[in-house]
Design an enzyme around this catalytic site. Structure first.
Site, PDB file in Angstrom:
ATOM      1  N   CYS A  86       6.905  -6.354  14.877  1.00 27.65           N
ATOM      2  CA  CYS A  86       6.518  -5.542  16.034  1.00 27.65           C
ATOM      3  C   CYS A  86       5.103  -5.906  16.482  1.00 27.65           C
ATOM      4  CB  CYS A  86       6.609  -4.055  15.709  1.00 27.65           C
ATOM      5  SG  CYS A  86       8.267  -3.543  15.254  1.00 27.65           S
ATOM      6  N   CYS A 111       3.433   8.247   1.536  1.00 30.52           N
ATOM      7  CA  CYS A 111       3.963   7.198   2.405  1.00 30.52           C
ATOM      8  C   CYS A 111       4.124   5.941   1.554  1.00 30.52           C
ATOM      9  CB  CYS A 111       2.973   6.982   3.544  1.00 30.52           C
ATOM     10  SG  CYS A 111       3.450   5.676   4.676  1.00 30.52           S
ATOM     11  N   GLU A 140       0.809  -1.206   0.000  1.00 29.34           N
ATOM     12  CA  GLU A 140       0.000   0.000   0.000  1.00 29.34           C
ATOM     13  C   GLU A 140       0.851   1.268   0.000  1.00 29.34           C
ATOM     14  OE1 GLU A 140      -4.128  -1.235   2.118  1.00 29.34           O
ATOM     15  OE2 GLU A 140      -2.392  -1.298   3.417  1.00 29.34           O
ATOM     16  N   CYS A 176       1.983  -3.768  15.172  1.00 29.60           N
ATOM     17  CA  CYS A 176       1.962  -3.407  13.749  1.00 29.60           C
ATOM     18  C   CYS A 176       1.281  -4.496  12.927  1.00 29.60           C
ATOM     19  CB  CYS A 176       3.388  -3.194  13.254  1.00 29.60           C
ATOM     20  SG  CYS A 176       3.483  -2.900  11.475  1.00 29.60           S
ATOM     21  N   CYS A 236      -1.093   4.892  10.202  1.00 27.62           N
ATOM     22  CA  CYS A 236       0.127   4.139  10.479  1.00 27.62           C
ATOM     23  C   CYS A 236      -0.199   2.781  11.053  1.00 27.62           C
ATOM     24  CB  CYS A 236       0.973   4.817  11.541  1.00 27.62           C
ATOM     25  SG  CYS A 236       1.278   6.521  11.277  1.00 27.62           S
ATOM     26  N   CYS A 247       6.784  -7.821   6.650  1.00 36.03           N
ATOM     27  CA  CYS A 247       7.964  -7.327   7.369  1.00 36.03           C
ATOM     28  C   CYS A 247       8.428  -8.408   8.320  1.00 36.03           C
ATOM     29  CB  CYS A 247       7.630  -6.055   8.152  1.00 36.03           C
ATOM     30  SG  CYS A 247       9.058  -5.357   9.014  1.00 36.03           S
TER      31      CYS A 247
HETATM   32  N1  SAH Z   1       9.492  -0.366   9.494  1.00 33.36           N
HETATM   33  C1  SAH Z   1       9.654   1.029   9.696  1.00 33.36           C
HETATM   34  C2  SAH Z   1       8.744   1.871   8.850  1.00 33.36           C
HETATM   35  C3  SAH Z   1       7.323   1.422   8.688  1.00 33.36           C
HETATM   36  S1  SAH Z   1       6.275   1.553  10.103  1.00 33.36           S
HETATM   37  C4  SAH Z   1       9.512   1.392  11.149  1.00 33.36           C
HETATM   38  O1  SAH Z   1       9.085   0.541  11.933  1.00 33.36           O
HETATM   39  O2  SAH Z   1       9.890   2.490  11.506  1.00 33.36           O
HETATM   40  C5  SAH Z   1       6.018   3.302  10.226  1.00 33.36           C
HETATM   41  C6  SAH Z   1       5.643   3.773  11.627  1.00 33.36           C
HETATM   42  O3  SAH Z   1       4.326   3.335  11.987  1.00 33.36           O
HETATM   43  C7  SAH Z   1       6.583   3.258  12.693  1.00 33.36           C
HETATM   44  O4  SAH Z   1       6.950   4.252  13.592  1.00 33.36           O
HETATM   45  C8  SAH Z   1       5.730   2.235  13.370  1.00 33.36           C
HETATM   46  O5  SAH Z   1       6.168   2.003  14.653  1.00 33.36           O
HETATM   47  C9  SAH Z   1       4.372   2.851  13.323  1.00 33.36           C
HETATM   48  N2  SAH Z   1       3.304   1.910  13.563  1.00 33.36           N
HETATM   49  C10 SAH Z   1       3.277   0.606  13.255  1.00 33.36           C
HETATM   50  N3  SAH Z   1       2.101   0.050  13.618  1.00 33.36           N
HETATM   51  C11 SAH Z   1       1.366   1.028  14.182  1.00 33.36           C
HETATM   52  C12 SAH Z   1       0.045   1.079  14.731  1.00 33.36           C
HETATM   53  N4  SAH Z   1      -0.738   0.000  14.764  1.00 33.36           N
HETATM   54  N5  SAH Z   1      -0.375   2.266  15.195  1.00 33.36           N
HETATM   55  C13 SAH Z   1       0.388   3.361  15.132  1.00 33.36           C
HETATM   56  N6  SAH Z   1       1.637   3.365  14.626  1.00 33.36           N
HETATM   57  C14 SAH Z   1       2.120   2.213  14.154  1.00 33.36           C
HETATM   58 FE1  SF4 Z   2       8.073  -3.843  10.433  1.00 32.34          FE
HETATM   59 FE2  SF4 Z   2       5.819  -2.797  11.331  1.00 32.34          FE
HETATM   60 FE3  SF4 Z   2       7.883  -3.085  12.996  1.00 32.34          FE
HETATM   61 FE4  SF4 Z   2       7.986  -1.228  11.048  1.00 32.34          FE
HETATM   62  S1  SF4 Z   2       6.572  -1.275  12.778  1.00 32.34           S
HETATM   63  S2  SF4 Z   2       9.590  -2.708  11.615  1.00 32.34           S
HETATM   64  S3  SF4 Z   2       6.821  -2.294   9.415  1.00 32.34           S
HETATM   65  S4  SF4 Z   2       6.758  -4.754  11.978  1.00 32.34           S
END
Ligand code: SAH
Ligand code: SF4
Length: 376
Positions: free
Chosen positions: A118, A107, A94, A121, A346, A114
């Site tokens: 996390c 974005c 996306e 996420c 995000c 990934c």
């Molecule tokens: N992998 C990279 C970039 C993609 S995620 C990273 O982790 O930085 C982009 C941002 O969205 C990151 O700061 C991540 O922590 C945040 N993010 C991921 N899942 C989220 C969620 N469910 N709610 C709010 N922010 C989130």
């Molecule tokens: Fe990967 Fe999501 Fe963690 Fe970013 S926040 S490193 S996209 S798992």
């Protein structure tokens, strides 16, 4: 067109120069071609009127300018637009367009899925499928920029639409480094999109050695996803922390600042109810960062998705947390949530990714649920 046509979206300018030299063409021809593709959005070589017919024919034999197939487009009431692109084999990624008064941000995704995993996420919950190629990363901007120009969304005299890029879509950009760097160079190139280094942001969960390489190869603005004030909690939220703990991460941030186009690092901190949002944790964060790394804090209200089992911090709690940081002199903002009505916020970018992470690897992560939104 030959079956093995080379997608020219995969080359930065130097790459295209080398490719054209291979066809017996001079450097300035590559510059012209690069401008046709990126500045004018032209994919059909026959339309590139100032290129010799012989070159156009050669290109038509061996190359193409190939966009990603659009699976869906959703437009939010607030102007945000989200596209789902097919990248083959059942995977999709996306991109999100976020217009504001003084800028328009795209974005962009760097991977299908990934591997970092996390807890909070949606992409992380899907596991990893594969890296995107440079062409697939650049194609997101190429498509959106020229589509929206055609709709008259240009922001100023320059005729350009997108003013800022954030690598904050699906995937960990620094785990797809080889494909990322030529894409960044294309975004920055005056013959490409001409974006300034300060307006192109790589967001990372903290791949320390690659932060150091980015500083050498292509320093752009850096955002680091911190999410916790100590290693015990960060280990749980961002599993990569076990490999690159906070102290090492902050040292790499300090080194990065020597070459960075901005004199601060942005730390992202996703606010999770009862997990990382206590005032004492804000105090801890102040101790960790104050005087160590010039930074700004960006607090992101958690965007829930069904499989996470986590909740968004209440607004008052986010503000109280911010208050502690601000009183300590740390510039802190709370991110506005955009595109709520189309799940474009995000961490909600779920795409449709086939989880090809090997089963035994998956077992080593905290409870993993492969989450897929119902396909639209
Ligand atoms: N992998 C990279 C970039 C993609 S995620 C990273 O982790 O930085 C982009 C941002 O969205 C990151 O700061 C991540 O922590 C945040 N993010 C991921 N899942 C989220 C969620 N469910 N709610 C709010 N922010 C989130
Ligand atoms: Fe990967 Fe999501 Fe963690 Fe970013 S926040 S490193 S996209 S798992």
């Amino acid at each position: 067109m030959a079956m093995t046509a080379t997608n020219l979206l995969g080359f930065d300018l130097e790459g295209l120069v080398a490719y054209c030299e291979g066809l017996g063409e001079k450097r300035f021809r590559a510059v012209q071609l690069f401008r046709w593709i990126h500045q004018r959005g032209v994919a059909d070589f026959a339309l590139m009127s100032d290129l010799a017919k012989s070159l156009r024919d050669k290109l038509a034999q061996s190359a193409e300018v190939s966009a990603l197939r659009v699976l869906s487009e959703q437009r939010s009431a607030d102007g945000t637009i989200k596209w789902l692109f097919d990248v083959g084999n059942g995977d999709a990624v996306e991109s999100v367009y976020i217009p504001e008064d003084d800028r328009a941000t795209l974005c962009i995704s760097s991977q299908a899925g990934c591997a970092v995993g996390c807890r909070f996420c949606s992409t992380g919950h899907q596991g990893f499928s594969r890296n995107l190629s440079t062409a697939e990363i650049v194609a997101q901007l190429w498509f959106v920029e020229h589509l929206l120009r055609g709709e008259g969304k240009a922001r100023d005299q320059s005729g350009r639409v997108i003013s800022n890029i954030v690598m904050m879509g699906m995937g960990e950009p620094l785990q797809n480094y080889a494909a990322l760097v030529p894409a960044l160079r294309t975004f920055l190139d005056d013959h490409g999109y001409g974006l300034s280094r300060r307006r192109v942001t790589v967001s990372t969960s903290g791949v320390v050695p690659m932060i150091d390489r980015l500083r050498e190869d292509c320093p752009v603005a850096l955002a680091v996803s911190l999410h916790a004030p100590d290693d015990a909690l960060r280990d749980q939220l961002v599993p990569l922390n076990k490999k690159y703990p906070i102290a090492e991460l902050l040292q790499s941030c300090q080194r990065y600042l020597e070459a960075a186009p901005r004199d601060f690092i942005t730390f992202e901190y996703c606010m999770l109810d009862g997990v990382n949002d206590a005032p004492e944790q804000a105090e801890q964060l102040v101790k960790l960062l104050k005087g160590e790394v010039p930074c700004k804090l960006n607090l992101i209200p958690f965007n829930p998705f069904p499989a996470s089992g986590l909740k968004r911090s209440p607004r008052e709690r986010v503000l109280a947390f911010a208050e502690v940081l601000i009183r300590a002199g740390i510039v802190t903002t709370v991110r506005k949530t955009r595109g709520d009505d189309i799940d474009a916020a995000c961490g909600q970018l779920a795409g449709e990714v086939q989880d090809r992470t090997r089963a035994e690897q998956r077992m080593t992560r905290a409870p993993v649920v492969v989450h897929r939104r119902p396909s639209s």
